[in-house]
Design an enzyme around this catalytic site. Structure first.
Site, short mmCIF file in Angstrom:
data_model
loop_
_atom_site.label_atom_id
_atom_site.label_comp_id
_atom_site.label_asym_id
_atom_site.label_seq_id
_atom_site.Cartn_x
_atom_site.Cartn_y
_atom_site.Cartn_z
N ARG A 60 -0.33 -8.83 13.43
CA ARG A 60 -1.08 -7.85 12.57
C ARG A 60 -1.81 -8.58 11.58
O ARG A 60 -2.99 -7.95 10.99
CB ARG A 60 0.11 -7.11 11.85
CG ARG A 60 0.68 -6.01 12.95
CD ARG A 60 1.93 -5.45 12.38
NE ARG A 60 1.98 -4.59 11.21
CZ ARG A 60 2.94 -4.79 10.45
NH1 ARG A 60 4.14 -5.17 10.70
NH2 ARG A 60 2.75 -3.95 9.19
N ARG A 76 11.25 -1.33 11.13
CA ARG A 76 10.28 -1.22 12.11
C ARG A 76 9.85 -2.18 13.13
O ARG A 76 10.18 -3.31 13.00
CB ARG A 76 8.91 -1.04 11.42
CG ARG A 76 8.58 0.37 10.57
CD ARG A 76 7.35 0.28 9.72
NE ARG A 76 6.31 -0.04 10.12
CZ ARG A 76 5.48 -0.17 9.44
NH1 ARG A 76 5.14 0.64 8.02
NH2 ARG A 76 3.99 -0.76 9.88
N ARG A 121 -9.98 0.90 8.72
CA ARG A 121 -9.59 -0.66 9.04
C ARG A 121 -10.54 -1.58 10.02
O ARG A 121 -10.58 -2.58 10.45
CB ARG A 121 -8.33 -0.56 9.65
CG ARG A 121 -6.99 -0.73 8.78
CD ARG A 121 -6.12 -0.23 9.90
NE ARG A 121 -4.77 -1.01 10.01
CZ ARG A 121 -3.65 -0.80 9.41
NH1 ARG A 121 -3.58 0.25 8.40
NH2 ARG A 121 -2.63 -1.74 9.35
N LYS A 157 0.75 -1.13 0.01
CA LYS A 157 0.00 -0.07 0.01
C LYS A 157 0.87 1.15 0.03
O LYS A 157 0.76 2.10 -0.94
CB LYS A 157 -0.84 -0.10 1.36
CG LYS A 157 -1.95 -1.06 1.45
CD LYS A 157 -2.62 -0.93 2.69
CE LYS A 157 -1.94 -1.20 3.75
NZ LYS A 157 -1.45 -2.49 4.13
N ARG A 169 11.72 -5.70 4.95
CA ARG A 169 11.59 -4.43 4.64
C ARG A 169 12.53 -3.43 5.69
O ARG A 169 12.90 -3.83 6.58
CB ARG A 169 10.17 -3.99 5.05
CG ARG A 169 9.82 -2.54 4.99
CD ARG A 169 8.41 -2.07 4.79
NE ARG A 169 7.81 -2.41 6.02
CZ ARG A 169 6.41 -2.39 6.27
NH1 ARG A 169 5.83 -1.81 5.27
NH2 ARG A 169 5.96 -2.74 7.42
P1 AP5 Z 1 4.87 -1.67 1.74
O1 AP5 Z 1 4.61 -0.82 0.43
O2 AP5 Z 1 5.79 -1.01 2.80
O3 AP5 Z 1 3.69 -2.39 2.49
P2 AP5 Z 1 2.39 -1.95 2.98
O4 AP5 Z 1 1.02 -2.34 2.72
O5 AP5 Z 1 2.49 -0.28 3.10
O6 AP5 Z 1 2.55 -2.30 4.57
P3 AP5 Z 1 2.50 -1.94 6.04
O7 AP5 Z 1 3.18 -2.81 6.96
O8 AP5 Z 1 2.97 -0.56 6.06
O9 AP5 Z 1 0.94 -1.69 6.19
P4 AP5 Z 1 0.18 -1.96 7.62
O10 AP5 Z 1 -1.26 -1.51 7.14
O11 AP5 Z 1 0.49 -3.00 8.57
O12 AP5 Z 1 0.97 -0.62 8.48
P5 AP5 Z 1 0.62 0.84 8.72
O13 AP5 Z 1 1.81 1.61 8.83
O14 AP5 Z 1 -0.79 1.21 8.02
O15 AP5 Z 1 5.72 -2.85 1.23
C1 AP5 Z 1 6.20 -3.87 2.13
C2 AP5 Z 1 7.57 -4.45 1.75
O16 AP5 Z 1 7.47 -5.12 0.59
C3 AP5 Z 1 8.63 -3.25 1.34
O17 AP5 Z 1 9.88 -3.55 1.71
C4 AP5 Z 1 8.47 -2.98 0.01
O18 AP5 Z 1 9.66 -2.43 -0.66
C5 AP5 Z 1 8.25 -4.43 -0.59
N1 AP5 Z 1 7.39 -4.49 -1.90
C6 AP5 Z 1 6.12 -3.85 -2.00
N2 AP5 Z 1 5.59 -3.97 -3.21
C7 AP5 Z 1 6.26 -4.92 -3.66
C8 AP5 Z 1 5.95 -5.71 -4.77
N3 AP5 Z 1 5.33 -5.60 -5.67
N4 AP5 Z 1 7.12 -6.86 -5.12
C9 AP5 Z 1 8.01 -7.01 -4.35
N5 AP5 Z 1 8.31 -6.30 -2.84
C10 AP5 Z 1 7.30 -5.35 -2.90
O19 AP5 Z 1 0.15 0.76 10.22
C11 AP5 Z 1 0.95 0.44 11.23
C12 AP5 Z 1 0.24 0.27 12.67
O20 AP5 Z 1 -0.56 1.53 12.86
C13 AP5 Z 1 -0.94 -0.61 12.66
O21 AP5 Z 1 -0.57 -1.96 13.13
C14 AP5 Z 1 -1.98 -0.04 13.52
O22 AP5 Z 1 -1.06 -0.36 14.99
C15 AP5 Z 1 -1.69 1.40 13.78
N6 AP5 Z 1 -2.78 1.92 12.38
C16 AP5 Z 1 -2.64 2.40 11.17
N7 AP5 Z 1 -3.54 2.78 10.75
C17 AP5 Z 1 -4.65 2.44 11.44
C18 AP5 Z 1 -6.02 2.57 11.57
N8 AP5 Z 1 -6.88 3.00 10.46
N9 AP5 Z 1 -6.81 2.08 12.54
C19 AP5 Z 1 -6.27 1.68 13.64
N10 AP5 Z 1 -4.74 1.45 13.73
C20 AP5 Z 1 -4.10 1.99 12.62
#
Ligand code: AP5
Length: 222
Positions: free
Chosen positions: A176, A165, A89, A14, A132
């Site tokens: 997660r 992270r 979410r 994402k 990552r």
């Molecule tokens: P990346 O693009 O970083 O993946 P992502 O989907 O953004 O993953 P996240 O872990 O950031 O998502 P998340 O939803 O768990 O975390 P968030 O920060 O929102 O890609 C991942 C890796 O793969 C990278 O190394 C990249 O280079 C590689 N890659 C990407 N595409 C690729 C491809 N096509 N091929 C190969 N490699 C690839 O949330 C973190 C925490 O915040 C949550 O756990 C929660 O505690 C809190 N939080 C956030 N939003 C909310 C909400 N709305 N409500 C409540 N709590 C929330």
């Protein structure tokens, strides 16, 4: 006004795709994960309220996230639309977004919402999250295997320090993924039932995923 919601489990890509897509569509990219990490780094009250949940891989309470996002989404750059990454979410967040967009539509006219889900198998997600590395400077994610940094430990874009992270540790990753299945899958169903969800295969090279996302964002077959 158009609102795009980019969905998908942790590691689906994402953040990688949202930044590029938002630039292409010339709308702001609002990532609740990035916003929360900024609050943590600045030591704000929101950050303190979120910290323990994020460390355990659980969702931050809806009230905290909604207040934080409302503040960001009412800034002037969001008037013409925005791209949401990692929100909503929970069903409560989805309903709060719908209520807010209905309120805005009453003031400014129709608003379209499209949710796009990146689908990636669990075993691929685990590999992506394990490898990552995130930049402390610009927040960009790289991958030790799939997009290795040109200079070890340094971001290709800004030269900032790359770190792992805390929530990318394997035990937190499993939590997660379970939280996603339990609390966020119902949001996918919510949008599917409203015929607002487009699903695309996120398990292919980033440029192919991006091309599919562009098509989905423009309402063509992905
Ligand atoms: P990346 O693009 O970083 O993946 P992502 O989907 O953004 O993953 P996240 O872990 O950031 O998502 P998340 O939803 O768990 O975390 P968030 O920060 O929102 O890609 C991942 C890796 O793969 C990278 O190394 C990249 O280079 C590689 N890659 C990407 N595409 C690729 C491809 N096509 N091929 C190969 N490699 C690839 O949330 C973190 C925490 O915040 C949550 O756990 C929660 O505690 C809190 N939080 C956030 N939003 C909310 C909400 N709305 N409500 C409540 N709590 C929330």
């Amino acid at each position: 006004m158009a609102v795009l919601v980019l969905m998908g489990p942790p590691g689906a890509g994402k953040g990688t795709q949202a930044e590029r897509l938002a630039a292409e569509l010339e709308i702001p990219h609002l990532s609740t994960g990035d916003l929360l990490r900024e609050h943590l780094a600045r030591g704000t009250e929101v950050g303190e309220r979120a910290r323990s949940f994020m460390e355990r891989g659980e969702l931050v309470p809806d009230a905290v996230v909604l207040e934080m996002l409302r503040e960001r989404a009412t800034r002037p750059d969001c008037q013409e639309g925005f791209l949401l990454d990692g929100f909503p979410r929970t069903l409560e967040q989805a309903r709060a977004l719908e209520a807010e967009l209905t309120r805005r539509a009453g003031e400014r006219g129709p608003i379209s919402l499209r949710a796009i889900e990146l689908r990636v198998p669990d075993e691929v997600l685990v590999r992506r999250l394990a490898g990552r590395r995130t930049c402390r400077g610009c927040g960009r994610a790289q991958h030790l295997e799939f997009s290795p940094p040109r200079v070890p430990g340094r971001c290709d874009r800004c030269g900032g320090e790359l770190y792992q992270r805390d929530d990318d540790r394997s035990e937190v990753v499993q939590e997660r993924l379970a939280v996603y299945r339990r609390q966020t899958r119902p949001v996918e169903r919510y949008y599917r039932e409203r015929e607002a969800l487009v699903e695309i295969d996120g398990d292919r090279p980033p440029d192919e995923v991006f091309a599919a996302l562009q098509r989905a964002a423009r309402d063509k077959a992905a």
